[in-house]
Motif scaffolding. Structure first.
Motif, short mmCIF file in Angstrom:
data_model
loop_
_atom_site.label_atom_id
_atom_site.label_comp_id
_atom_site.label_asym_id
_atom_site.label_seq_id
_atom_site.Cartn_x
_atom_site.Cartn_y
_atom_site.Cartn_z
N CYS A 35 0.95 -1.14 0.02
CA CYS A 35 0.08 0.06 0.10
C CYS A 35 0.79 1.16 -0.06
O CYS A 35 0.81 2.08 0.88
N ASN A 36 1.58 1.38 -1.03
CA ASN A 36 2.52 2.50 -1.09
C ASN A 36 1.62 3.66 -1.91
O ASN A 36 1.37 3.76 -2.99
N PRO A 37 1.56 5.08 -0.97
CA PRO A 37 1.06 6.06 -1.78
C PRO A 37 1.95 6.67 -2.95
O PRO A 37 1.33 7.44 -3.76
N PHE A 38 2.98 6.51 -2.82
CA PHE A 38 4.00 6.87 -4.01
C PHE A 38 4.18 5.89 -5.15
O PHE A 38 5.29 6.33 -5.90
N ILE A 42 6.96 6.66 -7.99
CA ILE A 42 8.13 5.99 -8.23
C ILE A 42 8.02 5.25 -9.59
O ILE A 42 9.44 5.23 -10.19
N VAL A 43 7.32 4.67 -10.24
CA VAL A 43 7.41 4.16 -11.43
C VAL A 43 7.74 5.34 -12.60
O VAL A 43 8.30 4.92 -13.43
N THR A 67 2.90 -4.82 -5.56
CA THR A 67 2.93 -4.49 -4.26
C THR A 67 3.22 -5.92 -3.65
O THR A 67 3.25 -7.15 -4.22
N SER A 68 3.45 -6.04 -2.46
CA SER A 68 4.18 -6.98 -1.72
C SER A 68 3.96 -6.86 -0.17
O SER A 68 3.73 -5.81 0.41
N PRO A 69 4.08 -7.97 0.78
CA PRO A 69 3.80 -8.01 1.80
C PRO A 69 4.85 -7.03 2.92
O PRO A 69 4.51 -6.73 4.09
N SER A 70 6.02 -6.60 2.30
CA SER A 70 7.15 -5.83 2.92
C SER A 70 6.70 -4.49 3.08
O SER A 70 5.35 -3.91 2.40
N PRO A 72 6.18 -0.54 3.00
CA PRO A 72 6.29 0.44 1.76
C PRO A 72 7.69 1.02 1.53
O PRO A 72 8.53 1.37 2.65
N THR A 73 8.27 1.24 0.29
CA THR A 73 9.54 1.74 0.04
C THR A 73 9.63 3.19 0.24
O THR A 73 8.79 4.07 0.05
N SER A 74 10.88 3.55 0.34
CA SER A 74 10.94 5.42 0.36
C SER A 74 10.82 5.72 -0.83
O SER A 74 10.92 5.25 -1.86
N VAL A 75 10.78 7.29 -0.93
CA VAL A 75 10.70 7.98 -1.98
C VAL A 75 11.60 9.11 -2.30
O VAL A 75 11.35 10.04 -2.62
N PHE A 76 12.80 9.00 -1.31
CA PHE A 76 13.59 9.97 -1.17
C PHE A 76 14.33 10.20 -2.77
O PHE A 76 14.51 9.33 -3.34
N ALA A 77 14.63 11.41 -2.84
CA ALA A 77 15.05 12.02 -4.29
C ALA A 77 16.49 11.32 -4.56
O ALA A 77 16.93 11.03 -5.71
N ASP A 78 17.29 11.13 -3.29
CA ASP A 78 18.59 10.61 -3.69
C ASP A 78 18.93 9.40 -4.18
O ASP A 78 19.95 9.02 -4.72
#
Length: 433
Positions: A35-38, A42-43, A67-70, A72-78
């Motif tokens: 459930c990643n809002p970003f 990201i894509v 999506t996966s059970p892990s 949500p991943t970050s969306v940091f610009a770096d």
């Protein structure tokens, strides 16, 4: 590659005999967690960066987010673009080797041209790209070392002896752009504002969310220089201008460079009002003009995706112990065009910190040391752009290219391990025997 988004990217290209990339097919599959809002952003960012800094007449990009059970991943610009740059730069390196063209020359040959002539759906204001590459090649002696190490690799693969007394050497290169102010998001185009007030007592207040100490010092110097006031008279307060309610941190959309430009415009306007002897206090407010939205076409997913963009080229030279395959980076050379450099020492420190962060991620369970880091900037009067994400996009790809040349086998993912390198080398030696 680690951190951020776990992604698998494959590239296929058709190349002419002259070394021109005619067509490229890119497939992107990213794991964005639960459930990643970003996820969409990201894509989109991976797709925009997937062709790197190259001009390719025909492209087909397929990008999927799963999506996966892990978590949500970050969306940091770096790190959001790093996966895509790693894939395309490794791909370009392999093409150059098969075409028997120096990787530096191959990159310049296929680099994006002026935006009006470009066939790409995405255009970038990347500045002096050729000058940056040429400088990195010169200070690292890349072309000579690449040719010499390539001969060493061929000789090792042809030799029946799998043990060598001399260290195994390799050198790699990578290029990337660093976008600031993602125009596909309304938070950048609508919420980016700043105002400056010149008070009756001669003090100046910058109305903006308070940035880091380094950026605060840069802003203070800009205001002090343009308005002819002492640095002690400049303060930063988030109490006005509508910018104190920014719904997302600057690190996500790389908006600090935009704010710096708007601050410069505010000071220029105040300087004119001051010269006209306007009654104090006076305030200047600036934001991105509505026309900025027209640079990016959301419906067609094309145009200029970033308000500003920097460009970087990295060269990494490595040496492997012939018996233990212990890695040692002999040198890292980075040349960046980021417009006007407002604070040279702070910019260099930012790059060095990012390099140290990457050295931890390159080999499993190890932190590779490098005492020879060379950083240079292309002289430019263009507006400043951010550089924090460039290192994460170019150092891993340059390292993998150097490692691939050293062991004679393409390294397609990071972090790697000494066991993997040794086994691949042994397999190649067995095949040649």
């Amino acid at each position: 590659m680690k951190p951020g988004v776990a992604a698998s990217i494959t590239c296929e290209s058709a190349v002419s005999k002259a070394g021109d990339i005619l067509a490229t097919k890119i497939s992107i599959e990213a794991d964005v967690g639960y459930c990643n809002p970003f996820a969409q952003e990201i894509v989109d960012r991976l797709a925009i960066a997937s062709c790197g800094v190259y001009d390719i007449p025909n492209i087909l990009i397929s990008a999927k987010a799963a999506t996966s059970p892990s978590s949500p991943t970050s969306v940091f610009a770096d790190i959001i673009d790093a996966q895509a740059f790693f894939a395309i730069e490794n791909h370009v390196q392999q093409i150059a080797e098969r075409a028997n063209i120096l990787p530096s020359e191959f990159r310049i040959k296929n680099m994006r041209i002026a935006s009006k002539q470009s066939t790409m759906p995405f255009t970038f204001r990347t500045g002096k790209t050729e000058a940056a590459i040429a400088n990195a090649v010169k200070i690292s002696d890349y072309n000579r070392k690449y040719a010499a190490f390539k001969i060493d690799t061929v000789e090792k693969s042809d030799s029946p002896d799998t043990f060598f007394a001399l260290p195994i050497r390799g050198i790699g290169m990578a290029c990337a752009f660093g976008g600031s102010g993602y125009l596909n998001n309304d938070l950048v185009t609508e919420k980016q504002k700043v105002s400056v007030t010149l008070e009756e007592d001669g003090t100046v207040t910058i109305h903006s969310p308070v940035p880091s100490a380094t950026i605060s010092d840069i802003w203070t110097k800009i205001v002090s220089s343009l308005l002819k006031v002492p640095p002690s008279a400049v303060t930063i307060s988030p109490d006005e201008q509508g910018g104190s309610d920014l719904p997302t941190p600057n690190s996500i959309y790389g908006s600090l460079s935009i704010t710096t430009q708007l601050l410069h415009q505010c000071c220029t306007e105040l300087e004119k009002k001051k010269a006209a002897k306007a009654s104090l206090p006076i305030t200047a407010k600036k934001g991105l003009p509505p026309a900025i939205k027209k640079l990016w076409n959301k419906e067609n997913f094309s145009g200029i995706p970033f308000y500003t963009a920097s460009f970087g080229c990295a060269v990494v030279e490595i040496e492997l112990d012939p018996y233990t395959y212990k890695e040692r980076i002999k040198g890292i050379w980075i040349t960046i065009d980021c417009g006007q450099v407002l604070e040279l020492r702070a910019a260099e420190n930012t790059i060095r910190i990012a390099i140290q962060q990457e050295l931890v991620q390159l080999v499993k369970g190890e932190t590779i040391s490098c005492d020879s880091v060379h950083i240079s900037f292309v002289q430019s009067d263009a507006p400043p752009s951010q550089i924090g994400n460039l290192v994460h996009s170019i150092v891993p790809a340059a390292f993998s290219a150097a490692l691939s040349q050293a062991i004679g086998f393409s390294i397609r993912e990071l972090p790697c391990s000494a066991e993997t390198m040794h086994s691949k080398t042994q397999n190649l030696s067995g095949e040649s025997a």
